[in-house]
Design a protein around this motif. Structure first.
Motif, short mmCIF file in Angstrom:
data_model
loop_
_atom_site.label_atom_id
_atom_site.label_comp_id
_atom_site.label_asym_id
_atom_site.label_seq_id
_atom_site.Cartn_x
_atom_site.Cartn_y
_atom_site.Cartn_z
N ILE A 188 27.01 42.04 45.34
CA ILE A 188 28.15 41.98 46.24
C ILE A 188 29.02 43.22 46.06
O ILE A 188 29.07 43.80 44.97
CB ILE A 188 28.96 40.68 46.03
CG1 ILE A 188 29.65 40.67 44.66
CG2 ILE A 188 28.04 39.46 46.18
CD1 ILE A 188 30.59 39.49 44.47
N PRO A 189 29.73 43.63 47.09
CA PRO A 189 30.55 44.85 47.03
C PRO A 189 31.89 44.59 46.36
O PRO A 189 32.96 44.65 46.99
CB PRO A 189 30.71 45.23 48.51
CG PRO A 189 30.69 43.91 49.21
CD PRO A 189 29.71 43.05 48.45
N TYR A 190 31.84 44.35 45.07
CA TYR A 190 33.04 43.91 44.35
C TYR A 190 32.90 44.33 42.89
O TYR A 190 31.89 44.06 42.24
CB TYR A 190 33.14 42.38 44.47
CG TYR A 190 34.17 41.73 43.61
CD1 TYR A 190 35.52 41.81 43.93
CD2 TYR A 190 33.80 40.99 42.49
CE1 TYR A 190 36.47 41.18 43.13
CE2 TYR A 190 34.75 40.36 41.69
CZ TYR A 190 36.08 40.47 42.02
OH TYR A 190 37.02 39.86 41.24
N ILE A 191 33.90 45.02 42.37
CA ILE A 191 33.89 45.41 40.95
C ILE A 191 34.35 44.21 40.15
O ILE A 191 35.54 43.91 40.07
CB ILE A 191 34.81 46.62 40.70
CG1 ILE A 191 34.38 47.79 41.57
CG2 ILE A 191 34.76 47.01 39.23
CD1 ILE A 191 35.31 49.00 41.48
N GLY A 192 33.36 43.50 39.56
CA GLY A 192 33.67 42.21 38.94
C GLY A 192 33.53 42.16 37.44
O GLY A 192 33.80 41.13 36.83
N LEU A 193 33.09 43.28 36.82
CA LEU A 193 32.79 43.21 35.39
C LEU A 193 33.10 44.54 34.72
O LEU A 193 32.72 45.60 35.20
CB LEU A 193 31.31 42.86 35.19
CG LEU A 193 30.89 42.48 33.77
CD1 LEU A 193 31.41 41.08 33.44
CD2 LEU A 193 29.37 42.52 33.63
#
Length: 284
Positions: A188-193
Motif C-alpha cells: 500500500i502507498p503508505y509509510i507504515g514502519l
C-alpha cells in the motif's frame, strides 16, 4: 475482524522493544512475543509485568530455534485462536500508529494473501523499499516479514514457514509460497514502519552508489545457503539464473565494500555449498 501481532525476540534492546509494543498493542486484539533463547528471560518477563500492556504475552523457547520456527508457531497460534489476520514484526521495528487501520482499507482486494507497506529504514536517507511513485497499491513478489499483514486463511493454504531456513530469506520464502498458492501480495502507498536492516552503508563501486547491509559473517552463511534453497523450493518464480546472479552480486558487494572480507567470503561459499546439498524431501 480479529487480528493479532507476532514479535520475534532475541536479546532485544528493551527501550526499542517498548517503542515497538507501545506502537502496536492498541491496534490489534493480542500480541504474542516469541523469545528465541534470549540470555535474560527475566528482564523480558519484567518488561511485560512493569508495563500496562493488557493484551501482550511472551513465550520463551529457551534456545534459538530461528525466526522461521518462531513465525510458524506464532501464525499457528493465530489460527488456533480464530484470528483472521496476523501482523509480524521484528523486535526493533516501530509501527505507525495507524498501520493496521490503513491495512484494513485494502483487505477486500481479490485473491489477497498479504499486505505490506512502504518502509522507512533508520540507516538510510530515504524509504529504501519505496519504488511506487503512483500513490496506488501495487503487487509485489517479495517483501519483509516485518510489517507483513497476512491472511491466516491464505497462510493455511500454503506449506507455511520452513523451520530449516532458520534466518534470512524466510520472508522471501513465505511470499513465494503465497504466490505459488495463487495469492497476491500488495504494497500500500503508505509509510507504515520504521525498520532497521543490518547496518546499512552506501559504498561507491564502478561509479555507482551501492547499498550494503554489513551483516556479520555467520549471517552471510545463511544468506547464501537460503538463496539456493529459495531456488529449489520455488524454481518457477526464482529461477536458477536469478539465484546465481543474486548470489554473485551479494558476494561481490560484500567482499568489495564490507569489513572482514575473508571470513565473509568463505562463509558465503560454505553457505552456497550447503544450499546445493540441501534436500527438500528432508523438510518436515
Amino acid at each position: 475482524m480479529k487480528c493479532v501481532a507476532i514479535i520475534v525476540l532475541y536479546n532485544p534492546d528493551l527501550n526499542r522493544l517498548y517503542e515497538n509494543v507501545n506502537a502496536i498493542y492498541k491496534q490489534v486484539d493480542e500480541v504474542l512475543m516469541l523469545d528465541n533463547g534470549s540470555d535474560d528471560t527475566k528482564a523480558i518477563d519484567d518488561f511485560i509485568s512493569n508495563n500496562e500492556f493488557k493484551n501482550v504475552r511472551v513465550e520463551h523457547f529457551y534456545e534459538n530455534k530461528g525466526i522461521a520456527y518462531a513465525l510458524r508457531i506464532g501464525t499457528e497460534w493465530a489460527s488456533d485462536i480464530g484470528a483472521e489476520w496476523v501482523l509480524s514484526l521484528d523486535q526493533d521495528s516501530v509501527s505507525d500508529s495507524e498501520l493496521v487501520k490503513n491495512y484494513i482499507k485494502y483487505i477486500d482486494i481479490e485473491n489477497l494473501g498479504a499486505l505490506t507497506c512502504v518502509v522507512d529504514d533508520r540507516n538510510a536517507d530515504k524509504t529504501t523499499y519505496d519504488t511506487n511513485e503512483t500513490n496506488e497499491p501495487i503487487d509485489v513478489d517479495i517483501c519483509l516479514t516485518s510489517g507483513f499483514f497476512m491472511s491466516v486463511k491464505a497462510y493455511n493454504n500454503t506449506d507455511g514457514y520452513t523451520d530449516r531456513m532458520f534466518i534470512d530469506k524466510v520472508d522471501f520464502d513465505i511470499c513465494l509460497s503465497l504466490k505459488d498458492a495463487g495469492y497476491r501480495i500488495v504494497r500500500i502507498p503508505y509509510i507504515g514502519l520504521l525498520h532497521e536492516l543490518g547496518r546499512i552503508t552506501i559504498g561507491r563501486l564502478l561509479g555507482k552508489d551501492v547499498m550494503v547491509t554489513n551483516h556479520p559473517a555467520w549471517r552471510q552463511y545463511y544468506m547464501a545457503r537460503n538463496g539456493v534453497i529459495l531456488y529449489k523450493r520455488h524454481p518457477k518464480r526464482y529461477t536458477l539464473k536469478q539465484c546465481l546472479v543474486t548470489e554473485f552480486k551479494e558476494l561481490f558487494f560484500s567482499v568489495c565494500l564490507e569489513k572482514n572480507k575473508i571470513s565473509k567470503f568463505w562463509m558465503r561459499i560454505k553457505g552456497f555449498c550447503a544450499g546445493l546439498v540441501y534436500k527438500l524431501d528432508a523438510e518436515g
